[in-house]
Enzyme design. Sequence first.
Site, short mmCIF file in Angstrom:
data_model
loop_
_atom_site.label_atom_id
_atom_site.label_comp_id
_atom_site.label_asym_id
_atom_site.label_seq_id
_atom_site.Cartn_x
_atom_site.Cartn_y
_atom_site.Cartn_z
CG HIS A 60 2.57 -8.49 -49.16
ND1 HIS A 60 2.57 -7.13 -49.02
CD2 HIS A 60 1.49 -8.77 -49.91
CE1 HIS A 60 1.54 -6.61 -49.66
NE2 HIS A 60 0.85 -7.59 -50.21
CG ASP A 169 -2.31 -4.95 -50.75
OD1 ASP A 169 -1.69 -5.96 -50.41
OD2 ASP A 169 -2.21 -4.44 -51.89
CD GLU A 197 2.60 -8.31 -53.23
OE1 GLU A 197 1.84 -8.87 -54.03
OE2 GLU A 197 2.46 -7.10 -52.94
CD GLU A 198 1.86 -3.73 -52.35
OE1 GLU A 198 1.77 -3.56 -53.56
OE2 GLU A 198 0.91 -4.08 -51.63
CG HIS A 308 -1.98 -0.04 -53.60
ND1 HIS A 308 -1.00 -0.29 -54.53
CD2 HIS A 308 -2.12 -1.19 -52.91
CE1 HIS A 308 -0.57 -1.54 -54.40
NE2 HIS A 308 -1.25 -2.11 -53.42
#
Lengths: 337, 330
Positions: A60, A169, A197-198, A308
């Site tokens: 992603h 990520d 995606e997140e 994150h």
Amino acid sequence: MLLEKLSNLDGASGDEAEVRNFIKGKVKNYVTNIEVDPFGNLICFKKGRKKSPIIIIDAHMDEVGFMITGKRQDGTLTFSKVGGINTSVVIAKTLRIGRKKIRGVVGIKPVHLLEKEERKKVPTLKELYIDVGAKSDKELKDIEIGDFAYFDTDFERLSNNVIKGKAFDDRVGCSLLIDIARKEFNFPLYTVFSTQEEIGLRGARVIGNRINADYAIILEGTGAGDFPSRKENARVPFLGKGPTLTVMDRSMIADRELLEIIINIAKREKISYQLKQPGIGGTDAGRIQVSQRGVKCSVIAVPARYIHSPVSLMNTKDYRDTFKLVMAVLRHLGRGR
Amino acid sequence: MKNLIRKLTEVFGPSGLEDEIRRVIKREITGYVSSVKKDPLGNLIAHIKGKGKRIMLAAHMDEIGVVTSFIDKNGFIRFSNVGGFFPIHSLTARILFENGVVGVIGEERRKSMTDPIEMRKLYIDIGAKNRKEAEKLVPVGTFGSYQREFKDLGKRVVAKALDDRIGCAVLVEVIKKLKVKPKFDTYIVFTVQEEVGLKGATTSAFGVDPELAIAVDVTRTGDTPEASKMAVKLGGGAAIKVKDRGIVCSPAIVKKLKNVALKHKIPYQLEILERGTTDATSIQLTKGGVPSGAVSIPSRYIHSSSEMVDINDVEACIKLILKFLKTDFT
């Protein structure tokens, strides 16, 4: 390293254009067909000599970030999160806002001015604001409500093997995927860079509708658990101990047969691997697996510490080992049964 | 009937590891159906040809379970849940792993007996002396489920995994007893991974592309001491689902099931389930949409190692579905 550029690009869920355009430029000369679907997913197709198996590899493009929700008369900005971020990592950080990348800080009172009770707790996001140094909202003409904002982190190398950056990520997955898209395969391969995606695996929802695949491999940057304070049983995966494989997470149970194939290849190639703590997190695999008549899915991830947040750390050896493993797996699947 | 229930419930098969239960069911139904096949996710799809609308009947093969996540230096194994595994039902229960190893669920010292029982404080003890010994027997990533034998209590039976092997048993019996051609082009699907998010139903429904669907699964009852209010009773007949957390059932299917039950004097009750859902929820949203409903077998102690159903209810469900398949549906 492509990851350096990818990490420095800004692309929260719904704002993936900058990342997508960069990736497009890097892969377009190596693929048969390239398209952006209505949801923003970048779908690259490489025709193979054979007709099967049809394989998807997905990573992603989006990262967690922020969105400007309001301008206040005093020149400060209110904002909200896009994706899962712990509020305590937001405080006192520099953010860059919008396409013009205007710098601002998330202000907080200095310790001298904090009341005794205030010192003990983390403010909620509603109490926080972004300060771009404006005297009033009249000076905020270049910022619009709905603009995205990002941690203002620059990629850097901390040591020989360890790198620091934001959005590992899943830019690490994107970087691997670009490297893979530049190789040749004898079967039809879809390299897919997904969106959103997140915020609930949204881009992946439509990918499986478009592509009728036999297998899907999802490349991720997954949270390492190797903090000094953790109880022993929660510390996997470790930085530097190799690609991380998923048995089960919150979004899916990995196909057993495919997982065993991957583990056997890792053993054969002498690549050290680790199993992710079952039951945590979710990936695009959760959506692709249940598309059409079902797709055999597996996740291969590079562990990254402090994801994150603005300061993720990753080991470049894990990156190389993950690339090696994924390539070996693709070659194996391509041979068919 | 009871023998079939015993056979199906005692087989190992948490979500994702349905190989063994699929083999057992396949053996039961081979010869009674026009064709039977396995799809990419592992659903077992049986087809009984017929002239009418394409119907999908679904019962899930998987049961709740655990998967090992960490082994400490003394050989105690930490684990994660597979589906709705309730810590409170699990203390000192036995877990059977995919490779035949058995362990007991233990709990860290609780400071007070009123503290909640938490998953992260549970472990499985397989009698290993240290990490090395445990790792050899049960490496991280090994799946397990409750180990418990079937028990016949007369009118009622107790077993693990009645959710949803009893649904599988109902559909196996339907297949065996159908004899005449149904009024539907009938697909009977034994689904995988229901307990972790209705996964098998999602993909099998895409493949079958049904015009209507009925799921067969267990439902809770409101007839035990101080139970939460629910009008479903053990022994009260087949439960025709009206609504649960995931689906409002097709009124046409609910009505038809009711009429069939009334016409053939099959005991039934209407089910409104406040918690939980079933395969019908995902089948309903397949492609352009599929009118869907469910026939439920009332069950006590769902998601424990001792679930209980009433044989008369089971028989009522079989009869209701059989008669439904033999009735015109427009």
